[in-house]
Design an enzyme around this catalytic site. Sequence first.
Site, mmCIF file in Angstrom:
data_model
loop_
_atom_site.group_PDB
_atom_site.id
_atom_site.type_symbol
_atom_site.label_atom_id
_atom_site.label_comp_id
_atom_site.label_asym_id
_atom_site.label_seq_id
_atom_site.Cartn_x
_atom_site.Cartn_y
_atom_site.Cartn_z
ATOM 1 N N GLY A 146 2.066 -10.218 9.075
ATOM 2 C CA GLY A 146 0.693 -10.550 8.697
ATOM 3 C C GLY A 146 -0.122 -10.886 9.930
ATOM 4 O O GLY A 146 0.233 -10.498 11.050
ATOM 5 N N GLY A 158 0.736 -16.411 11.522
ATOM 6 C CA GLY A 158 1.941 -16.305 12.362
ATOM 7 C C GLY A 158 2.209 -17.610 13.099
ATOM 8 O O GLY A 158 3.360 -18.061 13.210
ATOM 9 N N GLU A 167 5.858 -10.101 12.811
ATOM 10 C CA GLU A 167 5.270 -8.760 12.898
ATOM 11 C C GLU A 167 3.765 -8.931 12.717
ATOM 12 O O GLU A 167 3.275 -9.036 11.594
ATOM 13 C CB GLU A 167 5.864 -7.856 11.807
ATOM 14 C CG GLU A 167 7.345 -7.561 11.972
ATOM 15 C CD GLU A 167 7.623 -6.525 13.067
ATOM 16 O OE1 GLU A 167 6.700 -5.796 13.459
ATOM 17 O OE2 GLU A 167 8.774 -6.473 13.536
HETATM 18 P P1 NAD Z 1 -1.976 -11.528 3.863
HETATM 19 O O1 NAD Z 1 -3.306 -12.192 3.738
HETATM 20 O O2 NAD Z 1 -1.370 -10.864 2.677
HETATM 21 O O3 NAD Z 1 -0.999 -12.622 4.464
HETATM 22 C C1 NAD Z 1 0.346 -12.336 4.762
HETATM 23 C C2 NAD Z 1 1.233 -13.369 4.108
HETATM 24 O O4 NAD Z 1 0.934 -14.648 4.635
HETATM 25 C C3 NAD Z 1 1.032 -13.451 2.596
HETATM 26 O O5 NAD Z 1 2.285 -13.391 1.962
HETATM 27 C C4 NAD Z 1 0.344 -14.778 2.390
HETATM 28 O O6 NAD Z 1 0.742 -15.422 1.196
HETATM 29 C C5 NAD Z 1 0.794 -15.591 3.586
HETATM 30 N N1 NAD Z 1 -0.200 -16.598 3.959
HETATM 31 C C6 NAD Z 1 -1.531 -16.428 4.029
HETATM 32 N N2 NAD Z 1 -2.113 -17.569 4.449
HETATM 33 C C7 NAD Z 1 -1.130 -18.475 4.640
HETATM 34 C C8 NAD Z 1 -1.085 -19.832 5.088
HETATM 35 N N3 NAD Z 1 -2.206 -20.504 5.399
HETATM 36 N N4 NAD Z 1 0.119 -20.437 5.187
HETATM 37 C C9 NAD Z 1 1.244 -19.773 4.876
HETATM 38 N N5 NAD Z 1 1.259 -18.491 4.452
HETATM 39 C C10 NAD Z 1 0.106 -17.853 4.329
HETATM 40 O O7 NAD Z 1 -2.003 -10.396 4.976
HETATM 41 P P2 NAD Z 1 -2.863 -10.340 6.299
HETATM 42 O O8 NAD Z 1 -2.442 -11.406 7.217
HETATM 43 O O9 NAD Z 1 -4.311 -10.182 5.993
HETATM 44 O O10 NAD Z 1 -2.320 -8.942 6.848
HETATM 45 C C11 NAD Z 1 -3.046 -8.231 7.774
HETATM 46 C C12 NAD Z 1 -2.575 -8.573 9.180
HETATM 47 O O11 NAD Z 1 -1.196 -8.296 9.279
HETATM 48 C C13 NAD Z 1 -3.233 -7.751 10.252
HETATM 49 O O12 NAD Z 1 -3.458 -8.551 11.378
HETATM 50 C C14 NAD Z 1 -2.192 -6.692 10.573
HETATM 51 O O13 NAD Z 1 -2.291 -6.136 11.859
HETATM 52 C C15 NAD Z 1 -0.919 -7.459 10.392
HETATM 53 N N6 NAD Z 1 0.166 -6.555 10.021
HETATM 54 C C16 NAD Z 1 1.183 -6.396 10.900
HETATM 55 C C17 NAD Z 1 2.200 -5.502 10.604
HETATM 56 C C18 NAD Z 1 3.346 -5.274 11.524
HETATM 57 O O14 NAD Z 1 4.304 -4.634 11.101
HETATM 58 N N7 NAD Z 1 3.327 -5.760 12.747
HETATM 59 C C19 NAD Z 1 2.157 -4.783 9.405
HETATM 60 C C20 NAD Z 1 1.096 -4.999 8.534
HETATM 61 C C21 NAD Z 1 0.106 -5.887 8.846
#
Ligand code: NAD
Length: 480
Positions: free
Chosen positions: A200, A205, A222
């Site tokens: 995410g 992260g 990731e």
């Molecule tokens: P998202 O909003 O679905 O969040 C990812 C996860 O984090 C979810 O399961 C969510 O419940 C959890 N989450 C959200 N806020 C939280 C908090 N405050 N505390 C704990 N957990 C929490 O997804 P996203 O972050 O919007 O995804 C997009 C990002 O992910 C982009 O930056 C993208 O580049 C990155 N990404 C990376 C990869 C990779 O393989 N490296 C793949 C896909 C996406």
Amino acid sequence: MAIIEEENLVAAAAGVEQLVRDLQRTVRSGITKTEKWRIQQLKALLKLIVENQDSLVQAVFTDLGKPAHQVVFTELLILATSCKLAIKELKQWMAPKEVPVPPMALPGIAFVVPEPLGVALVIAPWNFPISLGVDPLIGAISAGCAAVLKPSEITPTVSSILADLLPKYLDTDAIRVVEGGIPITTALLAQKWDKIFYTGNDTVGRIVMAAAAKHLTPVTLELGGKSPVYIDDSVDLKVSARRICQGKWSFSDGQACIAPDYLLVQENIVPKLVETLKETIVEFFGEDPSTCAELGRIVNANHFRRLTRLLDDPRTAEKIVLGGERNEQSLFIAPTIVLDVPLDVPVMLDEIFGPILPIITVKGVDEAINIILDLPKPLALYVFSTNKAVQERFVTETSAGAVGINETVLHVAVLGLPFGGVGESGMGAYHGKHSFDAFSHYKGVYHKSMEADADGTFPPYTSARNNLLRSFLTEDLEEI
Ligand code: NAD
């Protein structure tokens, strides 16, 4: 316990605690360590994907509006390939590997033995909502771990179908799905895990890493970032434009972690490239992309507004050379190109994660590399050039999770390559054997023979014994 309702968080936290205890008990029983269990689970997962392909495709369409072929290509096919590879290679991955023993440790033998880390937490995002949750699970199962998958709450239909299907196919004593948003993820992160695998954004992260630090839990993060593309005048522009447009808009409408974020283009080809990109966009998505079923939609109103804010920044808005049209109702933003925005506008500072493509004119490789080095290390870096020296300079002079030469995005399908970031784009990697590694501890086992020891290595350290030890220092010197 497949689903924890958020209304009752106290109960949820207690439920999560109990869940982790249950999974720890399963791991302690030893069942997940057996090759038989791992193969059974991997085969069951493969069966789940094949038997439920239509409902999985439909679930992603409901949440993200992605067409069926995209889901099959970028999610189901990747998962099926990962499962098949793991089933085929598992015995070899699990096998202890003998390593050489130095003279002072003889007689004896030494092995590296992979052991499962234990109970793992996998937190998945919304953009490839099936594969980014299930692919790490393939690693966890291959390595012999128990695991909890927490799908993204932003794609509720996929989250719910995974929570429904996984228990029907997999061993629920070891593999669970927990649904929910931030409160549930927070409750999960408070537990002591043996591994956390998070995909995410980098803000979360950091939260994940801080939570893991409390228990010294190893993490794979990731994350994302701005993946640049360099293009010089040695390449066929039509071929390059097709590969760039596919990577930028065909997979998730730019909402992919390794989608090209911005282009750095050698100055003498900029006008021609812009024209070729425009033609290619029409070829791929038609004259009116808002009616094109090939393009997905922006995931939700928050992300829609985030992207339109990037575009509406006055110093960016005046640089739009293609697209810019949007419809908040249908969450549509047209494939958009902005040409030569200043490097300090928001669209050049933050990961775009949407259908906007900035093009920056550069004199050549030096300027491009300097721009890349000024930004956080990207997850992927793409070079379009047939000049070997240019390709080599990007590989050696920049840092990125991966480098793609004359391609975008497809390196993700090469399972022999580790997939992961570096610096702010993440840490750790997975895919293929690397997924097994991500959930394994490589334990050193040294087995000393009960034959008599060489006296020289034991006290008292007489000068003769000292000399013997010193002789090890110079041993084999001539071979080095
Ligand atoms: P998202 O909003 O679905 O969040 C990812 C996860 O984090 C979810 O399961 C969510 O419940 C959890 N989450 C959200 N806020 C939280 C908090 N405050 N505390 C704990 N957990 C929490 O997804 P996203 O972050 O919007 O995804 C997009 C990002 O992910 C982009 O930056 C993208 O580049 C990155 N990404 C990376 C990869 C990779 O393989 N490296 C793949 C896909 C996406």
